[in-house]
Design a protein around this motif. Structure first.
Motif, PDB file in Angstrom:
ATOM      1  N   ILE A  27       0.841  -1.204   0.000  1.00  0.00           N
ATOM      2  CA  ILE A  27       0.000   0.000   0.000  1.00  0.00           C
ATOM      3  C   ILE A  27       0.872   1.248   0.000  1.00  0.00           C
ATOM      4  N   GLU A  28       0.538   2.176  -0.904  1.00  0.00           N
ATOM      5  CA  GLU A  28       1.234   3.466  -0.962  1.00  0.00           C
ATOM      6  C   GLU A  28       0.179   4.569  -0.841  1.00  0.00           C
ATOM      7  N   VAL A  29       0.441   5.495   0.066  1.00  0.00           N
ATOM      8  CA  VAL A  29      -0.551   6.554   0.310  1.00  0.00           C
ATOM      9  C   VAL A  29       0.085   7.931   0.128  1.00  0.00           C
ATOM     10  N   ALA A  57       0.529  13.056   7.659  1.00  0.00           N
ATOM     11  CA  ALA A  57       1.151  13.018   8.986  1.00  0.00           C
ATOM     12  C   ALA A  57       0.132  12.639  10.061  1.00  0.00           C
ATOM     13  N   GLN A  58      -1.083  13.158   9.926  1.00  0.00           N
ATOM     14  CA  GLN A  58      -2.096  12.902  10.962  1.00  0.00           C
ATOM     15  C   GLN A  58      -2.818  11.571  10.763  1.00  0.00           C
ATOM     16  N   TYR A  59      -3.118  11.245   9.508  1.00  0.00           N
ATOM     17  CA  TYR A  59      -4.019  10.109   9.263  1.00  0.00           C
ATOM     18  C   TYR A  59      -3.459   9.039   8.327  1.00  0.00           C
ATOM     19  N   GLY A  60      -2.188   9.150   7.946  1.00  0.00           N
ATOM     20  CA  GLY A  60      -1.620   8.195   6.988  1.00  0.00           C
ATOM     21  C   GLY A  60      -1.775   6.750   7.439  1.00  0.00           C
TER      22      GLY A  60
END
Lengths: 97, 290
Positions: free
Chosen positions: A33-35, A41-44
């Motif tokens: 998985i790549e996001v 920073a907060q929800y990755g």
């Protein structure tokens, strides 16, 4: 195990949406998985967890998932991933839709 | 009685609008799989709406999904959406009772055990649909309202759609009468110029005066105007309370006939007064039955 047969995409780059691309992985490559996200920073990690959970529930094991997030809710991330998997040839489990 | 003064369309493939649909205060939100979604995106919109129905808080708004017409993607829509427990399905281009029977059988086939039965709102937007309005309204107990789609209907007539709306007058009254005869609600066509507030106000007042119980809406900005028109006014409420007081006083005196300001108060008047007070109570305009 379920699988996908081709690369497919779902979603948009509009605010509150996420564009997800799924590509078949080589045998035993696992779930990669790549996001990219405006809130990485907060929800990755949360986004990755939703993607992982959704694809695991479908029983798909060798797949590359790229998500470009524009602040999507959990339900949108899951819905877009399922749409991408369906377009890629996955036969989805109905109870998970 | 379900309140459907305003029914707001939300595009079904737009996550930002789907997640915010509940904040506008519409009596119903209509998550749209039909005109607002491109043919190639129907599948993605089904996933989005299915997830939104199960996770997004739409507050007190009734959750309605407009599916695609029966001759296109309706079967796929119903299969995906109904198990996610919408309150109602808005079925476009209904032309006969047989169309309703077909939708009912498709819904029943995929409802989960114990699920609250999904209601049907029939959107009449062809001359055939208008001609069959009463049989459509009576086709099944799931049908709770008829609504009018004037744009397609006018095209079917071969008439121009105008701001005044004379070309849809007959259709409007036929829909209202059919719904009333069947004991269900009638919902007016949307006012499609979201920037014309005066036009919206006049069109909504006309709709109410003809007997419609609510109006479709294509923009959240329209909701307050629509509610203001369909809400009972304070003078309506005062009149209704006087009617109920007069009939109760007459009954206490052993008479079934009452009068108010020199006018006879009979059963239709009492029924109308009770409907106004019921609506006022639902809206919190009065606290209890007087």
């Amino acid at each position: 195990m379920a699988s996908i047969s081709k690369t497919a995409q779902a979603g948009t780059l509009e605010s509150s949406d996420v564009m997800i691309t799924v590509t078949p992985g080589a045998k035993d490559s696992g779930i990669v998985i790549e996001v990219e996200s405006i809130v990485l920073a907060q929800y990755g990690e949360d986004i990755k967890a939703i993607l992982l959970s959704t694809v695991q529930k479908q029983g798909i094991i060798d797949v590359y998932i790229k998500a470009v997030d524009r602040g999507a809710l959990d339900c949108t991330i899951s819905a877009r991933l399922l749409a991408a998997l369906s377009r890629a040839g996955a036969v989805l489990k109905e109870e998970m839709l | 009685m379900d309140l459907r003064r305003s029914m707001l369309f939300i595009p079904g493939n737009n996550p930002g609008m789907l997640q915010n649909g509940g904040v506008f205060g519409a009596d119903s939100v209509i998550l749209d799989l039909e005109d607002a979604v491109a043919p190639m995106e129907k599948d993605a919109a089904r996933f989005l709406i299915a997830h939104a129905l199960q996770t997004v808080d739409y507050g007190t708004s009734e959750k309605v999904v407009r599916i695609n017409p029966l001759d296109t993607f309706a079967a796929d829509d119903i299969k995906a959406i109904v198990p996610c427990c919408p309150d109602a399905i808005l079925v476009p281009k209904v032309e006969s009772a047989a169309d309703i029977h077909q939708v009912v059988s498709m819904i029943a086939a995929v409802e989960k055990p114990g699920q609250t039965p999904v209601k049907i709102i029939a959107l009449l937007e062809t001359p055939c649909g208008i001609a069959e309005a009463y049989s459509i309204a009576k086709a099944d107990k799931r049908v709770v309202a008829l609504s009018l789609g004037a744009e397609d209907y006018t095209a079917g007539l071969g008439a121009m759609r105008t701001r005044e709306g004379n070309e849809i007058f007959t259709a409007r009254t036929l829909v209202i009468n059919a719904a009333a005869a069947a004991g269900i609600q009638s919902i007016d066509t949307p006012y499609t110029d979201a920037n014309d507030e005066e036009g919206l106000l006049a069109d909504t007042k006309l709709a109410k005066s003809l007997g419609f119980k609510g109006k479709l809406s294509i923009n959240p900005r329209q909701i307050d105007t629509i509610h203001n028109v369909f809400n009972p006014s304070m003078s309506d409420i005062d009149w209704a309370e006087q009617v109920i007081h007069a009939i109760r006083k007459a009954e206490a005196e052993g008479s079934g006939v009452a009068s108010l300001n020199g006018k006879m108060v009979d059963l239709p008047i009492v029924n109308r007064a009770e409907r106004i007070l019921h609506l006022a109570r639902l809206l919190g305009l009065i606290e209890e039955v007087k």
